[in-house]
Design an enzyme around this catalytic site. Structure first.
Site, short mmCIF file in Angstrom:
data_model
loop_
_atom_site.label_atom_id
_atom_site.label_comp_id
_atom_site.label_asym_id
_atom_site.label_seq_id
_atom_site.Cartn_x
_atom_site.Cartn_y
_atom_site.Cartn_z
N SER A 84 0.85 -1.20 0.00
CA SER A 84 0.00 0.00 0.00
C SER A 84 0.88 1.24 0.00
O SER A 84 1.98 1.24 0.56
CB SER A 84 -0.89 0.02 1.24
OG SER A 84 -1.55 1.27 1.35
N TYR A 94 -2.19 -0.37 10.36
CA TYR A 94 -2.41 -0.93 9.02
C TYR A 94 -1.16 -0.75 8.17
O TYR A 94 -0.71 -1.69 7.49
CB TYR A 94 -3.61 -0.23 8.37
CG TYR A 94 -3.75 -0.50 6.89
CD1 TYR A 94 -4.25 -1.72 6.43
CD2 TYR A 94 -3.38 0.46 5.94
CE1 TYR A 94 -4.38 -1.97 5.07
CE2 TYR A 94 -3.50 0.22 4.59
CZ TYR A 94 -3.99 -1.00 4.13
OH TYR A 94 -4.11 -1.24 2.79
N1 NAP Z 1 -8.64 0.17 -1.51
C1 NAP Z 1 -7.54 0.82 -1.29
O1 NAP Z 1 -7.50 2.07 -1.26
C2 NAP Z 1 -6.26 0.06 -1.06
C3 NAP Z 1 -5.05 0.79 -1.08
C4 NAP Z 1 -3.86 0.13 -0.87
C5 NAP Z 1 -3.85 -1.24 -0.66
N2 NAP Z 1 -5.03 -1.92 -0.64
C6 NAP Z 1 -4.96 -3.37 -0.40
O2 NAP Z 1 -5.58 -4.07 -1.46
C7 NAP Z 1 -6.16 -5.29 -0.97
C8 NAP Z 1 -7.63 -5.35 -1.39
O3 NAP Z 1 -8.29 -4.22 -0.86
P1 NAP Z 1 -9.77 -3.79 -1.32
O4 NAP Z 1 -9.78 -2.32 -1.27
O5 NAP Z 1 -10.13 -4.48 -2.57
O6 NAP Z 1 -10.61 -4.33 -0.08
P2 NAP Z 1 -12.16 -4.75 0.04
O7 NAP Z 1 -12.94 -4.23 -1.10
O8 NAP Z 1 -12.54 -4.39 1.43
O9 NAP Z 1 -12.11 -6.34 -0.09
C9 NAP Z 1 -11.41 -7.10 0.86
C10 NAP Z 1 -11.40 -8.56 0.44
O10 NAP Z 1 -10.65 -9.29 1.43
C11 NAP Z 1 -11.44 -10.37 1.91
N3 NAP Z 1 -11.21 -10.60 3.34
C12 NAP Z 1 -11.15 -9.67 4.32
N4 NAP Z 1 -11.00 -10.27 5.52
C13 NAP Z 1 -10.99 -11.62 5.29
C14 NAP Z 1 -10.89 -12.76 6.11
N5 NAP Z 1 -10.79 -12.69 7.45
N6 NAP Z 1 -10.92 -13.99 5.53
C15 NAP Z 1 -11.04 -14.09 4.19
N7 NAP Z 1 -11.14 -13.04 3.35
C16 NAP Z 1 -11.12 -11.82 3.90
C17 NAP Z 1 -12.88 -9.97 1.66
O11 NAP Z 1 -13.64 -11.16 1.50
P3 NAP Z 1 -15.20 -11.31 1.98
O12 NAP Z 1 -15.88 -10.01 1.71
O13 NAP Z 1 -15.68 -12.44 1.14
O14 NAP Z 1 -15.15 -11.68 3.44
C18 NAP Z 1 -12.78 -9.17 0.37
O15 NAP Z 1 -12.85 -10.02 -0.75
C19 NAP Z 1 -5.95 -5.27 0.55
O16 NAP Z 1 -4.82 -6.05 0.87
C20 NAP Z 1 -5.69 -3.80 0.85
O17 NAP Z 1 -4.95 -3.62 2.02
C21 NAP Z 1 -6.23 -1.31 -0.85
#
Ligand code: NAP
Length: 248
Positions: free
Chosen positions: A142, A155
């Site tokens: 990130s 985080y």
């Molecule tokens: N969005 C941003 O701005 C951003 C920026 C930098 C990095 N990231 C990174 O990118 C990645 C994806 O982020 P996103 O924004 O796409 O997040 P998101 O939309 O909140 O989706 C999170 C995903 O992780 C799964 N997950 C969460 N907790 C879990 C658990 N205990 N067991 C199994 N699955 C779990 C969820 O599955 P379910 O819903 O099926 O439980 C969902 O598919 C993350 O690693 C995040 O830190 C995101």
């Protein structure tokens, strides 16, 4: 463009957001994609259906990655489907939470590290027996690991750990022909970064970016698919900033 035809891929957290977009991108490039989810069975079904409708091969696969044995369970289920060979692992599932240092509880801290660091570590460990020459591992870092943004200290530390793991995994697994990289998104308006769906959030994100539009999950997925492909065959141990030039 079917650069991943014949390859098998597992994308964790593929029910929503960046993981969903990555699963679709890998499938579009020809890979068989296992769509991992935690709670979102229906969302995962929709991703699998979209891949199949486009002529691809996909199955959903469940595991709670906060549980200590979650990665082990997921690896077992994955191996039962793919058999002896997994070409691509995208360890994307993650949780976040803006909490001031003073308000951070031990439980919140431990949950963050369980899902964001422990799970990818042990998933890689448990899937190594079926990863081979030419396999590619992509982890999710990130912008927060490289820039002090908001109240994200705990985080951000999990993502700093990912950057460190990438180097150690890549150094160790290079001899076996396995590449390991991370992508570091900036602000992407998913459920995790829902503040970015507000006007103030959009202004904040665009204000720190060189490129003046909001990111989309597809922007990150394109980089994931690139790193997973043979086009990136000489790239390992790196964290690729995929953030529209944030905080330059
Ligand atoms: N969005 C941003 O701005 C951003 C920026 C930098 C990095 N990231 C990174 O990118 C990645 C994806 O982020 P996103 O924004 O796409 O997040 P998101 O939309 O909140 O989706 C999170 C995903 O992780 C799964 N997950 C969460 N907790 C879990 C658990 N205990 N067991 C199994 N699955 C779990 C969820 O599955 P379910 O819903 O099926 O439980 C969902 O598919 C993350 O690693 C995040 O830190 C995101």
């Amino acid at each position: 463009m079917s650069t991943l035809t014949g390859k098998t891929a597992l994308v964790t957290g593929a029910s929503r957001g960046i993981g969903r977009a990555s699963a679709l991108a890998l499938a579009k490039a020809g890979a068989q994609v296992l769509v991992h989810y935690g709670r979102g069975a229906q969302e995962a079904d929709a991703v699998v259906a979209e891949i199949r409708q486009a002529g691809g091969t996909s199955e959903k696969i469940a595991a709670d990655l906060r549980a200590a044995d979650g990665p082990h369970v997921l690896a077992q289920r994955t191996r039962a489907i793919v058999g002896g060979r997994l070409d691509i692992l995208v360890a994307n599932a993650g949780i976040s939470g803006a909490v001031a240092i003073e308000e951070t509880t031990v439980e919140h801290f431990d949950n963050l590290f369980a899902v964001n660091v422990r799970a990818p570590f042990f998933l890689v460990q448990q899937l190594l027996p079926v990863m081979c020459k030419g396999s590619s591992i992509v982890l999710l870092s990130s912008l927060a690991a490289h820039a002090a943004l908001g109240t994200l200290a705990a985080y951000a530390a999990t993502k700093g750990a990912i950057d460190t793991l990438v180097k150690h995994f890549a150094a160790t697994l290079g001899e076996r022909g396995i590449r390991v990289n991370a992508v570091a998104p900036g602000v992407v308006p998913t459920d995790m970064s829902s503040f970015a769906k507000t006007e103030a959030g959009r202004d904040f994100a665009i204000g720190m970016q060189a490129l003046k539009r909001m990111a989309e999950p597809d922007d990150i997925a394109a980089a994931v698919a690139f790193l997973a492909s043979d086009e990136a065959r000489w790239i390992t141990g790196d964290t690729l900033h995929v953030d529209g030039g944030s905080k330059l």
